[in-house]
Design an enzyme around this catalytic site. Structure first.
Site, PDB file in Angstrom:
ATOM      1  N   ASN A  11      74.794  31.967  37.257  1.00 22.24           N
ATOM      2  CA  ASN A  11      74.635  32.845  38.419  1.00 22.24           C
ATOM      3  C   ASN A  11      74.325  31.982  39.637  1.00 22.24           C
ATOM      4  O   ASN A  11      73.221  31.462  39.760  1.00 22.24           O
ATOM      5  CB  ASN A  11      73.500  33.836  38.124  1.00 22.24           C
ATOM      6  CG  ASN A  11      73.137  34.684  39.328  1.00 22.24           C
ATOM      7  OD1 ASN A  11      73.861  34.715  40.326  1.00 22.24           O
ATOM      8  ND2 ASN A  11      72.014  35.371  39.234  1.00 22.24           N
ATOM      9  N   LYS A  13      74.024  32.935  42.622  1.00 28.02           N
ATOM     10  CA  LYS A  13      73.274  33.672  43.664  1.00 28.02           C
ATOM     11  C   LYS A  13      73.932  33.446  45.024  1.00 28.02           C
ATOM     12  O   LYS A  13      75.145  33.247  45.089  1.00 28.02           O
ATOM     13  CB  LYS A  13      71.793  33.278  43.627  1.00 28.02           C
ATOM     14  CG  LYS A  13      71.219  33.355  42.206  1.00 28.02           C
ATOM     15  CD  LYS A  13      69.739  33.260  42.138  1.00 28.02           C
ATOM     16  CE  LYS A  13      69.292  33.374  40.681  1.00 28.02           C
ATOM     17  NZ  LYS A  13      67.859  33.414  40.520  1.00 28.02           N
ATOM     18  N   HIS A  97      70.379  42.522  38.280  1.00 28.66           N
ATOM     19  CA  HIS A  97      69.582  41.306  38.397  1.00 28.66           C
ATOM     20  C   HIS A  97      68.264  41.640  39.098  1.00 28.66           C
ATOM     21  O   HIS A  97      68.223  42.470  40.000  1.00 28.66           O
ATOM     22  CB  HIS A  97      70.349  40.232  39.177  1.00 28.66           C
ATOM     23  CG  HIS A  97      69.652  38.914  39.125  1.00 28.66           C
ATOM     24  ND1 HIS A  97      68.598  38.611  39.948  1.00 28.66           N
ATOM     25  CD2 HIS A  97      69.826  37.846  38.311  1.00 28.66           C
ATOM     26  CE1 HIS A  97      68.160  37.397  39.641  1.00 28.66           C
ATOM     27  NE2 HIS A  97      68.888  36.915  38.652  1.00 28.66           N
ATOM     28  N   GLU A  99      66.658  40.320  41.335  1.00 28.50           N
ATOM     29  CA  GLU A  99      66.667  40.224  42.810  1.00 28.50           C
ATOM     30  C   GLU A  99      67.325  41.460  43.417  1.00 28.50           C
ATOM     31  O   GLU A  99      66.917  41.918  44.494  1.00 28.50           O
ATOM     32  CB  GLU A  99      67.381  38.921  43.229  1.00 28.50           C
ATOM     33  CG  GLU A  99      66.504  37.715  42.927  1.00 28.50           C
ATOM     34  CD  GLU A  99      67.268  36.450  42.553  1.00 28.50           C
ATOM     35  OE1 GLU A  99      68.465  36.344  42.854  1.00 28.50           O
ATOM     36  OE2 GLU A  99      66.639  35.572  41.924  1.00 28.50           O
ATOM     37  N   GLU A 167      65.661  38.758  31.296  1.00 26.18           N
ATOM     38  CA  GLU A 167      65.175  37.756  32.238  1.00 26.18           C
ATOM     39  C   GLU A 167      63.790  38.148  32.740  1.00 26.18           C
ATOM     40  O   GLU A 167      63.666  38.962  33.668  1.00 26.18           O
ATOM     41  CB  GLU A 167      66.122  37.655  33.437  1.00 26.18           C
ATOM     42  CG  GLU A 167      67.537  37.304  33.072  1.00 26.18           C
ATOM     43  CD  GLU A 167      68.279  36.683  34.244  1.00 26.18           C
ATOM     44  OE1 GLU A 167      68.617  35.497  34.161  1.00 26.18           O
ATOM     45  OE2 GLU A 167      68.490  37.381  35.258  1.00 26.18           O
ATOM     46  N   GLY A 173      63.453  31.163  38.437  1.00 30.00           N
ATOM     47  CA  GLY A 173      63.306  30.246  39.559  1.00 30.00           C
ATOM     48  C   GLY A 173      61.934  29.611  39.680  1.00 30.00           C
ATOM     49  O   GLY A 173      61.601  29.006  40.699  1.00 30.00           O
ATOM     50  N   SER A 213      64.621  30.046  34.249  1.00 33.76           N
ATOM     51  CA  SER A 213      64.290  28.621  34.168  1.00 33.76           C
ATOM     52  C   SER A 213      64.901  27.914  32.954  1.00 33.76           C
ATOM     53  O   SER A 213      64.323  26.966  32.416  1.00 33.76           O
ATOM     54  CB  SER A 213      62.771  28.401  34.229  1.00 33.76           C
ATOM     55  OG  SER A 213      62.268  28.823  35.486  1.00 33.76           O
TER      56      SER A 213
END
Ligand code: PGA
Length: 254
Positions: A11, A13, A97, A99, A167, A173, A213
């Site tokens: 991904n 992003k 996701h 985000e 996730e 991240g 991560s």
């Protein structure tokens, strides 16, 4: 070891440039060492960079949109529908996701509708779920995952083209990867949820990826867990380390 074919997703992003899309495709993606019988590899650049990757990529790597719209085509400025993605030859999409959920206000029901839209246009959907740190610390991880999955269950009966990406938000991240034990325990709970709420076939057949991560330093250990069927990789999917992550999955399956 998992009996299911692995899947490794990258991904990107909101990262990249035209030059990066071309050079990374030629220098890293087209040199990945894996047998497509063992592993599906899917990369997800921005919609602007997708055509540059698509034009340069070899046959064995698939491409995905990071998001699709809640709607079909029409007067929806800024949105790209599943029907358009299908028309452009894109067979995979991410939905939900963290985000999208936390920064762009997507509800569980929105994610479910987007998942349904992708499936309707023959896409394989990488449905992302996972808990926030406070939810993990509050002991409600499995409830959060179940709630996010139940919203999809309300709109989708056939789960055969869904891949779940678990996730944990606290791992995305941050460099704080879940331990293999924590990831395995949560994946097993997701599989139990599938058995109870979708079907035994869905529980046995659905691939559950871990994301958060993942790196070349931890992929080989994580992939030994029986309910981890691959990874959704963010930061490391923009680096040559992506090669090692794909290779670790391929070697473990071979
Ligand atoms: P990360 O992101 O690998 O950079 O933690 C994972 C993701 O957001 O899918």
């Amino acid at each position: 070891m998992s009996l299911r074919k692995y899947l490794v997703g990258g991904n990107w992003k909101s990262n990249g440039s035209m030059a990066f899309a071309k050079s990374f495709t030629n220098d890293v993606l087209n040199k990945l060492a894996f047998d497509p019988k063992n592993v599906d590899v899917v990369v997800s650049p921005t919609n602007l960079h997708l055509p540059a990757v698509q034009a340069n990529i070899g046959n064995n790597v698939n491409i995905a949109t990071q998001n699709i719209s809640l709607t079909g085509p029409g007067a929806f400025t800024g949105e790209v529908s599943a029907c358009m993605a299908q028309d452009a030859g894109i067979r995979y999409t991410l939905t939900g996701h963290s985000e999208r959920r936390s920064l762009f206000g997507e509800s569980d029901a929105d994610v479910a509708t987007k998942t349904k839209n992708g499936l309707m246009f023959d896409m394989t959907v990488l449905l992302c779920i996972g808990e926030q740190l406070a939810e993990r610390e509050g002991g409600v991880t499995n409830d959060v995952n179940a709630r996010q999955l139940a919203a999809v269950r309300e709109q989708v009966d056939d789960w055969s083209n869904i891949v779940i990406a678990y996730e944990p938000v606290w791992a995305i991240g941050t460099g704080k990867v879940a331990t293999p034990e924590v990831a395995q325990e949560t994946h097993a709970a997701i599989r139990e949820w599938l058995a109870a709420n979708v079907s035994k076939e869905a529980a046995d057949g659905t691939r559950i990826l871990y994301g958060g991560s993942v790196s070349d330093a931890n992929a080989a250990e994580l992939i030994t867990q029986p309910d981890i069927d691959g990874f959704l990789v963010g930061g490391a999917s923009l680096k040559p380390a992506f090669h090692q992550i794909v290779a670790a999955c391929n070697e473990h399956k071979a």
